[in-house]
Motif scaffolding. Structure first.
Motif, PDB file in Angstrom:
ATOM      1  N   PHE A   1       0.828  -1.209   0.000  1.00  0.00           N
ATOM      2  CA  PHE A   1       0.000   0.000   0.000  1.00  0.00           C
ATOM      3  C   PHE A   1       0.862   1.258   0.000  1.00  0.00           C
ATOM      4  O   PHE A   1       1.803   1.385   0.775  1.00  0.00           O
ATOM      5  N   ARG A   2       0.545   2.205  -0.889  1.00  0.00           N
ATOM      6  CA  ARG A   2       1.245   3.480  -0.988  1.00  0.00           C
ATOM      7  C   ARG A   2       0.235   4.609  -0.815  1.00  0.00           C
ATOM      8  O   ARG A   2      -0.548   4.900  -1.718  1.00  0.00           O
ATOM      9  N   SER A   3       0.255   5.236   0.353  1.00  0.00           N
ATOM     10  CA  SER A   3      -0.739   6.271   0.663  1.00  0.00           C
ATOM     11  C   SER A   3      -0.588   7.507  -0.205  1.00  0.00           C
ATOM     12  O   SER A   3      -1.532   8.293  -0.338  1.00  0.00           O
ATOM     13  N   ARG A   4       0.579   7.696  -0.821  1.00  0.00           N
ATOM     14  CA  ARG A   4       0.771   8.856  -1.696  1.00  0.00           C
ATOM     15  C   ARG A   4       0.187   8.634  -3.079  1.00  0.00           C
ATOM     16  O   ARG A   4       0.103   9.558  -3.882  1.00  0.00           O
TER      17      ARG A   4
ATOM     18  N   TRP B   1      -2.854   6.455  -3.483  1.00  0.00           N
ATOM     19  CA  TRP B   1      -4.297   6.375  -3.324  1.00  0.00           C
ATOM     20  C   TRP B   1      -4.644   6.225  -1.860  1.00  0.00           C
ATOM     21  O   TRP B   1      -3.783   5.919  -1.029  1.00  0.00           O
ATOM     22  N   SER B   2      -5.901   6.473  -1.549  1.00  0.00           N
ATOM     23  CA  SER B   2      -6.344   6.395  -0.159  1.00  0.00           C
ATOM     24  C   SER B   2      -6.597   4.951   0.241  1.00  0.00           C
ATOM     25  O   SER B   2      -6.733   4.062  -0.609  1.00  0.00           O
ATOM     26  N   SER B   3      -6.672   4.721   1.534  1.00  0.00           N
ATOM     27  CA  SER B   3      -6.953   3.368   2.021  1.00  0.00           C
ATOM     28  C   SER B   3      -8.340   2.912   1.570  1.00  0.00           C
ATOM     29  O   SER B   3      -8.549   1.725   1.300  1.00  0.00           O
ATOM     30  N   GLU B   4      -9.279   3.840   1.455  1.00  0.00           N
ATOM     31  CA  GLU B   4     -10.626   3.488   0.994  1.00  0.00           C
ATOM     32  C   GLU B   4     -10.597   3.042  -0.466  1.00  0.00           C
ATOM     33  O   GLU B   4     -11.249   2.048  -0.828  1.00  0.00           O
TER      34      GLU B   4
ATOM     35  N   ALA C   1      -7.984   1.844  -2.067  1.00  0.00           N
ATOM     36  CA  ALA C   1      -7.256   0.582  -2.131  1.00  0.00           C
ATOM     37  C   ALA C   1      -8.143  -0.576  -1.711  1.00  0.00           C
ATOM     38  O   ALA C   1      -8.174  -1.635  -2.362  1.00  0.00           O
TER      39      ALA C   1
ATOM     40  N   GLU D   1      -1.565  -3.882   6.766  1.00  0.00           N
ATOM     41  CA  GLU D   1      -2.185  -3.857   5.445  1.00  0.00           C
ATOM     42  C   GLU D   1      -3.324  -4.869   5.292  1.00  0.00           C
ATOM     43  O   GLU D   1      -4.146  -4.742   4.379  1.00  0.00           O
TER      44      GLU D   1
ATOM     45  N   LEU E   1      -7.030  -3.894   4.594  1.00  0.00           N
ATOM     46  CA  LEU E   1      -7.385  -3.404   3.268  1.00  0.00           C
ATOM     47  C   LEU E   1      -7.976  -4.507   2.391  1.00  0.00           C
ATOM     48  O   LEU E   1      -8.623  -4.225   1.389  1.00  0.00           O
TER      49      LEU E   1
END
Length: 327
Positions: free
Chosen positions: A176-179, A181-184, A186, A206, A209
């Motif tokens: 997961f890369r928050s920069r 996309w958002s966790s939602e 993803a 992670e 998710l």
């Protein structure tokens, strides 16, 4: 418009694709200038190189621009024994760029320049051609590729469908890369992918998710829910605390190997390469974890995204006593 590079080669052990960028590593704050080291970087190509060094046949089917940066990406992968016959060149978009800026001994800032890049425009038809020409034994995906845009997201979704049609094992590293996309965002994509996944690899934070929003917080219960969805094994990375694999037979844990940490970048990708390598070799869960923490340790003890990945002959070196000269 993207065009294939060369005729397809024989069936690989692993097919992977994603964005590989030109990587520039500074010696200090970027605003002060100075020299920079030029290389390439990308999660999927890091895994491809790691597997190639361990003796496996790997195909990378990403996209690069028709520029010198793209030439470097392809030249580097070829030099590492990775098949790029499924890759494509995009005449209308550049190869992406990543800058590494060391700020403190253990803190490096990362700057991306990948919006509108060739990798963010990867088409499903290119991936389909790379897959169907010679179906691989395993398909490796990460959660980075679908975060790049709708085109690579469709390409990944098509690859999952093809894997099911051809009974190809699917390995997914959440990554997961928050920069990006958002966790939602993803979660909405990754939860849809779970029925297609055979081997799920993620850090402990992670896993949610990949599960419904009302899933329990206990990691063991989360792993059980994922296994109930049909995933064969759930591999959880704990960084310096090692890793664990959850299967229908239960949980097995392995400590991390002790090394002098130099650069953590690429350690997760090296871990994945080691795990997939042992899986392809038919090793049991304990041996898969052992190889994964070993390859991850090599990466931590070396600078760069992939440069420290070991060959198969080098795997025993971490078992040698400190200070030993191996002849």
């Amino acid at each position: 418009m993207s065009t294939p590079l060369e005729p397809q080669a024989s069936a690989p052990d692993v097919l992977t694709f994603g964005e590989t960028m030109l990587a520039l590593r500074g010696s200090g704050p970027l605003k002060l200038g100075g020299a920079m080291q030029v290389s390439v970087a990308g999660a999927e190509s890091n895994v491809a190189i790691g597997l190639g060094r361990l003796g496996h046949r790997v195909r990378w089917a990403g996209a690069v621009g028709e520029d010198e940066a793209g030439e470097l990406v392809l030249r580097t992968l070829r030099a590492e024994g990775v098949d790029v016959s499924g890759a494509s060149r995009d005449a209308e978009a550049p190869t992406g760029l990543i800058l590494f800026e060391p700020r403190l001994p253990e803190v490096t800032r990362v700057h991306y320049y990948r919006s509108g890049s060739a990798g963010s425009r990867l088409k499903a038809c290119a991936v389909e051609a790379a897959f169907t020409a010679a179906p691989p034994k395993a398909l490796h995906l990460t959660g980075i590729t679908p975060a790049l845009g709708s085109a690579p997201r469709c390409a990944a979704r098509r690859a999952l469908s093809l894997a099911r049609e051809h009974s190809t094992l699917v390995c997914l590293d959440v990554n997961f890369r928050s920069r990006l996309w958002s966790s939602e965002e993803a979660a909405s994509v990754l939860r849809e992918w779970m029925p297609y996944v055979d081997v799920l690899i993620a850090s402990d934070d992670e896993l949610p998710l990949c599960l419904p929003a009302d899933a329990p917080r206990d990691l063991g219960e989360q792993a059980k829910l994922l296994l109930d969805l049909g995933i064969g094994e759930v591999v959880v990375k704990y960084g310096a605390d090692g890793a664990a694999v959850h299967t229908a037979e239960g949980e097995l844990r392995s400590p991390a190997r002790t090394v002098q940490a130099v650069d953590p970048v690429g350690a997760g990708d090296a871990f994945v390469a080691g795990y997939l390598s042992a899986l392809l070799d038919g090793e049991d869960a304990a041996a898969r974890l052992d190889r994964a923490v070993t390859t991850g340790a090599f990466a931590v003890a070396s600078r760069g995204d992939w440069e420290g990945a070991p060959t198969r002959a080098e795997l025993p070196l971490l078992g040698a006593a400190s200070g030993t000269v191996v002849r």
